[in-house]
Design a protein around this motif. Structure first.
Motif, short mmCIF file in Angstrom:
data_model
loop_
_atom_site.label_atom_id
_atom_site.label_comp_id
_atom_site.label_asym_id
_atom_site.label_seq_id
_atom_site.Cartn_x
_atom_site.Cartn_y
_atom_site.Cartn_z
N ILE A 56 0.85 -1.20 0.00
CA ILE A 56 0.00 0.00 0.00
C ILE A 56 0.88 1.24 0.00
O ILE A 56 1.87 1.32 0.72
CB ILE A 56 -0.93 0.01 1.23
N ILE A 57 0.48 2.22 -0.81
CA ILE A 57 1.21 3.50 -0.88
C ILE A 57 0.24 4.63 -0.57
O ILE A 57 -0.85 4.70 -1.13
CB ILE A 57 1.87 3.70 -2.25
N THR A 58 0.63 5.53 0.35
CA THR A 58 -0.25 6.62 0.76
C THR A 58 0.58 7.85 1.14
O THR A 58 1.81 7.78 1.24
CB THR A 58 -1.10 6.26 1.99
N ASP A 59 -0.12 8.93 1.41
CA ASP A 59 0.51 10.07 2.08
C ASP A 59 0.10 10.04 3.55
O ASP A 59 -0.74 9.22 3.96
CB ASP A 59 0.09 11.39 1.42
N TYR A 79 3.71 2.06 2.64
CA TYR A 79 4.69 3.13 2.46
C TYR A 79 3.95 4.46 2.60
O TYR A 79 3.03 4.75 1.84
CB TYR A 79 5.36 3.03 1.10
N VAL A 80 4.37 5.24 3.58
CA VAL A 80 3.72 6.53 3.85
C VAL A 80 4.67 7.65 3.46
O VAL A 80 5.73 7.83 4.08
CB VAL A 80 3.34 6.65 5.34
N VAL A 116 10.09 8.82 3.33
CA VAL A 116 9.06 7.78 3.31
C VAL A 116 9.21 6.89 4.54
O VAL A 116 10.30 6.44 4.88
CB VAL A 116 9.16 6.91 2.04
N GLU A 117 8.09 6.64 5.19
CA GLU A 117 8.04 5.71 6.33
C GLU A 117 7.46 4.39 5.86
O GLU A 117 6.41 4.35 5.23
CB GLU A 117 7.19 6.29 7.44
#
Length: 267
Positions: A151-154, A252-253, A260-261
């Motif tokens: 998953i990729i997000t802000d 991945y935030v 990126v965290e």
């Protein structure tokens, strides 16, 4: 004299008003750019770390996925990677073909090496709410076909408990004729408000890629989401819920400074 004073006052007023509007637009553009920086950073890192040669890749939907496909295209061009892509929606299909990537489906590739997708919100248990864009059923089918879901997000999607930031509810795809009884049963079982999602650019409800309607259930409090999902799925007429429980391997935030965290259950 009075008219000159009034004219001068109105001129100053208009200058101040235009200045304030410009400042507001500048802040809006700046905030939008920062969000895109965060999304791009998360997408690029995920693609860099999880995509390998000869893979079958599930491509999710949403604004963050645009950057993932962009980076995937770059790597295919630069490294001559041989990958095939399976879309979760019409949007994903268009992204794949417009970038010249190889398009296939689950009939030809029922098992995927990796699926990369976004989320509307996630909690400390990595439970996801998805379906804000209306593609929840196809997204879940593709996600379940993958060996790993990335998953990729802000940062705005990160919450301790579901509902902390995402206030639009949990999307539930339903057969059109069942929309009223399904909504009533969900409210009777768990409270809150279950509302038919209406379209913004046409009259009537939103229609999914599968020809169904979406109910947005605005729940009142956190719950045992695995049980909630299972119970709602048992209601006749429910196709799928936007709860993705114990499906994400890691998230991945992206942050506005480009860092990126990476969050995983074992981290």
């Amino acid at each position: 004299m009075r008219n000159r004073i009034y004219s001068r006052f109105m001129l100053n007023y208009n200058v101040i008003a235009v200045s304030n509007i410009a400042k507001q637009l500048s802040r809006m553009c700046s905030n939008g750019n920062l969000v895109n920086v965060a999304k791009k950073a998360a997408a690029y890192r995920a693609v860099n770390e999880h995509v390998k040669d000869n893979q079958r890749i599930g491509i999710g939907s949403g604004s963050t996925i645009v950057f993932a496909v962009e980076r995937l295209h770059q790597r295919v061009q630069e490294e001559q990677l041989n990958v095939t892509c399976v879309p979760t929606s019409y949007q994903a299909r268009e992204l794949i073909t417009s970038h010249g990537l190889v398009l296939e489906d689950l009939d030809m590739n029922p098992v995927l090496d990796v699926v990369i997708d976004g989320a509307d919100e996630f909690d400390d248990d990595l439970t996801l709410i998805k379906g804000g864009g209306g593609c929840l059923t196809q997204e879940k089918i593709v996600a379940a076909s993958g060996k790993e879901l990335i998953i990729i997000t802000d940062g705005s999607k990160k919450s301790k408990l579901l509902g902390e930031h995402w206030k639009k509810g949990i999307p539930i795809e339903v057969i059109p004729m069942a929309r009223v009884p399904v909504a009533q049963k969900i409210q009777a079982m768990y409270g809150g408000e279950a509302v038919l999602r209406m379209a913004k650019s046409k009259a009537g409800p939103v229609v999914t890629d599968n020809g169904n309607f979406i109910i947005d259930w605005k729940f009142e409090k956190a719950a045992k989401w695995g049980l909630v999902h299972s119970n709602i799925k048992l209601i006749p007429g429910v196709v799928e819920t936007g709860l993705f429980v114990e499906m994400a391997r890691c998230i991945y935030v992206g942050n506005s400074d480009g860092t990126v965290e990476r969050i995983a259950k074992h981290d």
